[in-house]
Design a protein around this motif. Structure first.
Motif, PDB file in Angstrom:
ATOM      1  N   GLN A 176       0.847  -1.172   0.000  1.00  0.00           N
ATOM      2  CA  GLN A 176       0.000   0.000   0.000  1.00  0.00           C
ATOM      3  C   GLN A 176       0.888   1.228   0.000  1.00  0.00           C
ATOM      4  OE1 GLN A 176      -3.056  -0.145   2.966  1.00  0.00           O
ATOM      5  NE2 GLN A 176      -3.600  -2.232   2.495  1.00  0.00           N
ATOM      6  N   GLY A 177       0.304   2.354  -0.281  1.00  0.00           N
ATOM      7  CA  GLY A 177       1.095   3.574  -0.423  1.00  0.00           C
ATOM      8  C   GLY A 177       1.163   3.921  -1.885  1.00  0.00           C
ATOM      9  N   ALA A 178       0.562   5.008  -2.258  1.00  0.00           N
ATOM     10  CA  ALA A 178       0.305   5.258  -3.663  1.00  0.00           C
ATOM     11  C   ALA A 178       1.543   5.627  -4.445  1.00  0.00           C
ATOM     12  CB  ALA A 178      -0.724   6.391  -3.787  1.00  0.00           C
ATOM     13  N   GLY A 179       2.397   6.460  -3.909  1.00  0.00           N
ATOM     14  CA  GLY A 179       3.532   6.905  -4.701  1.00  0.00           C
ATOM     15  C   GLY A 179       3.072   7.595  -5.973  1.00  0.00           C
ATOM     16  N   LYS A 180       3.892   7.510  -6.993  1.00  0.00           N
ATOM     17  CA  LYS A 180       3.550   8.199  -8.222  1.00  0.00           C
ATOM     18  C   LYS A 180       2.441   7.517  -8.980  1.00  0.00           C
ATOM     19  CE  LYS A 180       7.244   5.955 -10.888  1.00  0.00           C
ATOM     20  NZ  LYS A 180       6.422   5.250 -11.847  1.00  0.00           N
ATOM     21  N   ASP A 181       2.092   6.275  -8.611  1.00  0.00           N
ATOM     22  CA  ASP A 181       1.045   5.550  -9.312  1.00  0.00           C
ATOM     23  C   ASP A 181      -0.303   5.686  -8.631  1.00  0.00           C
ATOM     24  OD1 ASP A 181       2.594   4.572 -11.373  1.00  0.00           O
ATOM     25  OD2 ASP A 181       3.327   2.907 -10.163  1.00  0.00           O
ATOM     26  N   SER A 182      -0.451   6.606  -7.693  1.00  0.00           N
ATOM     27  CA  SER A 182      -1.701   6.746  -6.966  1.00  0.00           C
ATOM     28  C   SER A 182      -2.801   7.236  -7.885  1.00  0.00           C
ATOM     29  CB  SER A 182      -1.514   7.726  -5.804  1.00  0.00           C
ATOM     30  OG  SER A 182      -1.183   9.000  -6.316  1.00  0.00           O
ATOM     31  N   PRO A 183      -4.081   7.110  -7.443  1.00  0.00           N
ATOM     32  CA  PRO A 183      -5.181   7.614  -8.271  1.00  0.00           C
ATOM     33  C   PRO A 183      -4.945   9.062  -8.667  1.00  0.00           C
ATOM     34  CG  PRO A 183      -6.042   6.357  -6.449  1.00  0.00           C
ATOM     35  CD  PRO A 183      -4.553   6.492  -6.223  1.00  0.00           C
ATOM     36  N   PRO A 228      -7.029  -0.283  -0.439  1.00  0.00           N
ATOM     37  CA  PRO A 228      -6.899   1.145  -0.138  1.00  0.00           C
ATOM     38  C   PRO A 228      -8.105   1.882  -0.718  1.00  0.00           C
ATOM     39  CG  PRO A 228      -4.893   0.258  -1.132  1.00  0.00           C
ATOM     40  CD  PRO A 228      -5.945  -0.790  -1.283  1.00  0.00           C
ATOM     41  N   GLN A 229      -8.430   3.026  -0.152  1.00  0.00           N
ATOM     42  CA  GLN A 229      -9.639   3.727  -0.570  1.00  0.00           C
ATOM     43  C   GLN A 229      -9.321   4.999  -1.350  1.00  0.00           C
ATOM     44  OE1 GLN A 229     -12.367   4.587   2.612  1.00  0.00           O
ATOM     45  NE2 GLN A 229     -13.883   5.530   1.275  1.00  0.00           N
ATOM     46  N   VAL A 230     -10.106   5.230  -2.406  1.00  0.00           N
ATOM     47  CA  VAL A 230     -10.026   6.469  -3.170  1.00  0.00           C
ATOM     48  C   VAL A 230     -10.866   7.528  -2.452  1.00  0.00           C
ATOM     49  CG1 VAL A 230     -10.488   7.576  -5.384  1.00  0.00           C
ATOM     50  CG2 VAL A 230      -9.804   5.180  -5.326  1.00  0.00           C
ATOM     51  N   ALA A 231     -10.311   8.710  -2.285  1.00  0.00           N
ATOM     52  CA  ALA A 231     -11.084   9.800  -1.707  1.00  0.00           C
ATOM     53  C   ALA A 231     -12.242  10.145  -2.631  1.00  0.00           C
ATOM     54  CB  ALA A 231     -10.195  11.022  -1.503  1.00  0.00           C
ATOM     55  N   LYS A 232     -13.355  10.557  -2.052  1.00  0.00           N
ATOM     56  CA  LYS A 232     -14.527  10.885  -2.859  1.00  0.00           C
ATOM     57  C   LYS A 232     -14.197  11.933  -3.914  1.00  0.00           C
ATOM     58  CE  LYS A 232     -19.302  12.504  -2.618  1.00  0.00           C
ATOM     59  NZ  LYS A 232     -20.398  12.992  -1.744  1.00  0.00           N
ATOM     60  N   SER A 233     -13.361  12.884  -3.571  1.00  0.00           N
ATOM     61  CA  SER A 233     -13.017  13.959  -4.509  1.00  0.00           C
ATOM     62  C   SER A 233     -12.207  13.452  -5.694  1.00  0.00           C
ATOM     63  CB  SER A 233     -12.235  15.058  -3.788  1.00  0.00           C
ATOM     64  OG  SER A 233     -11.008  14.546  -3.282  1.00  0.00           O
ATOM     65  N   ARG A 234     -11.649  12.261  -5.592  1.00  0.00           N
ATOM     66  CA  ARG A 234     -10.811  11.709  -6.660  1.00  0.00           C
ATOM     67  C   ARG A 234     -11.474  10.550  -7.402  1.00  0.00           C
ATOM     68  NH1 ARG A 234      -5.437  13.404  -6.392  1.00  0.00           N
ATOM     69  NH2 ARG A 234      -4.971  14.682  -4.565  1.00  0.00           N
ATOM     70  N   MET A 235     -12.684  10.184  -7.021  1.00  0.00           N
ATOM     71  CA  MET A 235     -13.333   9.023  -7.644  1.00  0.00           C
ATOM     72  C   MET A 235     -13.550   9.224  -9.139  1.00  0.00           C
ATOM     73  SD  MET A 235     -16.116   7.849  -4.764  1.00  0.00           S
ATOM     74  CE  MET A 235     -15.578   7.199  -3.177  1.00  0.00           C
ATOM     75  N   LEU A 236     -14.115  10.352  -9.508  1.00  0.00           N
ATOM     76  CA  LEU A 236     -14.367  10.609 -10.928  1.00  0.00           C
ATOM     77  C   LEU A 236     -13.061  10.634 -11.714  1.00  0.00           C
ATOM     78  CD1 LEU A 236     -16.265  11.282 -13.255  1.00  0.00           C
ATOM     79  CD2 LEU A 236     -16.138  13.696 -12.556  1.00  0.00           C
TER      80      LEU A 236
END
Length: 293
Positions: free
Chosen positions: A25-32, A168-176
């Protein structure tokens, strides 16, 4: 035929929903991706026509009899003509599994795709954008084959709700933005047969998530039959589970991820002939959607 095996344990079912999403886990540069507006939302008048809540499709309608009446769930399947079932395959790779791919883990399954071609099984493949980036040639070839249609499974394969099988969860602001980024990654491969469907990672969604992704103009596609192939080692058990649960109009969820679903191809070689012996015709999700309830 298939050796009778009772349904897989609850843990195996949960594993099928988890869909190979373990890992660092841990998004790094590949995060949403960042907050982005949908191309549909930017389309002016068209945006106003989009639903406020993303529609959800779980299974097709039952066939109708000669008088135009729908068959009930209690109807003997032997009496139902034109039985259809959609076999769907999730090509999963989370945004943070790139290091595992570099170390040699395979998140693709070209042998499965070859078997689907050999058996002439129309299928819908739900790809994450990260999977499409890792295997662009395969994504393009699948998307160029009229036997298949390609749909969006998010970019990151992170959860759109809390408590979704450890994802891991996507923040609501980043879902779209994550939905749009997934589609963009698929299209960059050159895949042509891309349909406006979206499958939530883990199958997890709520009202808030449905509203958040509505501007993407997609239909969320769920399922009514869990294949149970994720982390399974017994192909006959997977086949038995599918064949026990399938009904006319069913959507079956399976996986196109070699490392996390190693027996799927073998299971397909058992499932497809038996379905055909029972009078079923395998179709893409788009064909199931043509039959309205």
């Amino acid at each position: 035929m298939i050796i009778p095996v009772r349904r897989l344990t609850a843990m195996a079912v949960l594993g099928s929903l988890l869909v190979a999403c373990g890992g660092e886990q841990g998004a790094g540069k590949d995060s949403p991706g960042p907050k982005t507006s949908s191309p549909a939302a930017a389309a002016g008048p068209r945006a106003a026509k989009l639903p406020a809540v993303t529609p959800v499709f779980k299974r097709g309608a039952l066939p109708k009899d000669a008088d135009g009446d729908e068959y009930s769930e209690e109807t003997d399947e032997s009496e139902i003509e034109n039985k259809t079932v959609a076999l769907t395959f999730d090509a999963d790779m989370t945004a943070d599994q790139g290091r595992r791919a570099v170390r040699g883990e395979r998140f693709d399954n070209p042998t499965l795709i070859d078997t689907l071609r050999r058996l002439k099984v129309p299928s819908t493949v739900f790809m994450t954008g990260r999977w499409a980036e890792e295997y662009p040639d395969q994504a393009r070839e699948i998307g160029a084959d009229p036997l298949f249609e390609v749909a969006n499974h998010s970019y990151s394969h992170y959860a759109f709700t809390s408590k979704c099988y450890g994802l891991p969860q996507v923040a609501k602001s980043r879902m779209l933005g994550d939905v749009n980024r997934g589609l963009a990654a698929i299209r960059r491969t050159g895949a042509r047969n891309v349909v406006p469907y979206f499958r939530f990672p883990g199958g997890c969604y709520d009202e808030s998530a449905l509203r958040a992704v509505a501007p993407a103009g997609v239909t969320a596609v769920q399922w009514d039959v869990v294949g149970g192939d994720a982390f399974a080692t017994d192909a006959e058990a997977v086949a038995e589970q599918v064949l026990e649960e399938v009904r006319p109009g069913s959507v079956v969820v399976l996986h196109c991820t070699r490392s996390a679903a190693p027996v799927t191809e073998e299971a397909i070689r058992l499932i497809v002939p038996e379905l055909r012996d029972r009078g079923y015709r395998t179709v893409k999700v788009s064909e199931l959607m043509k039959r309205k309830r």
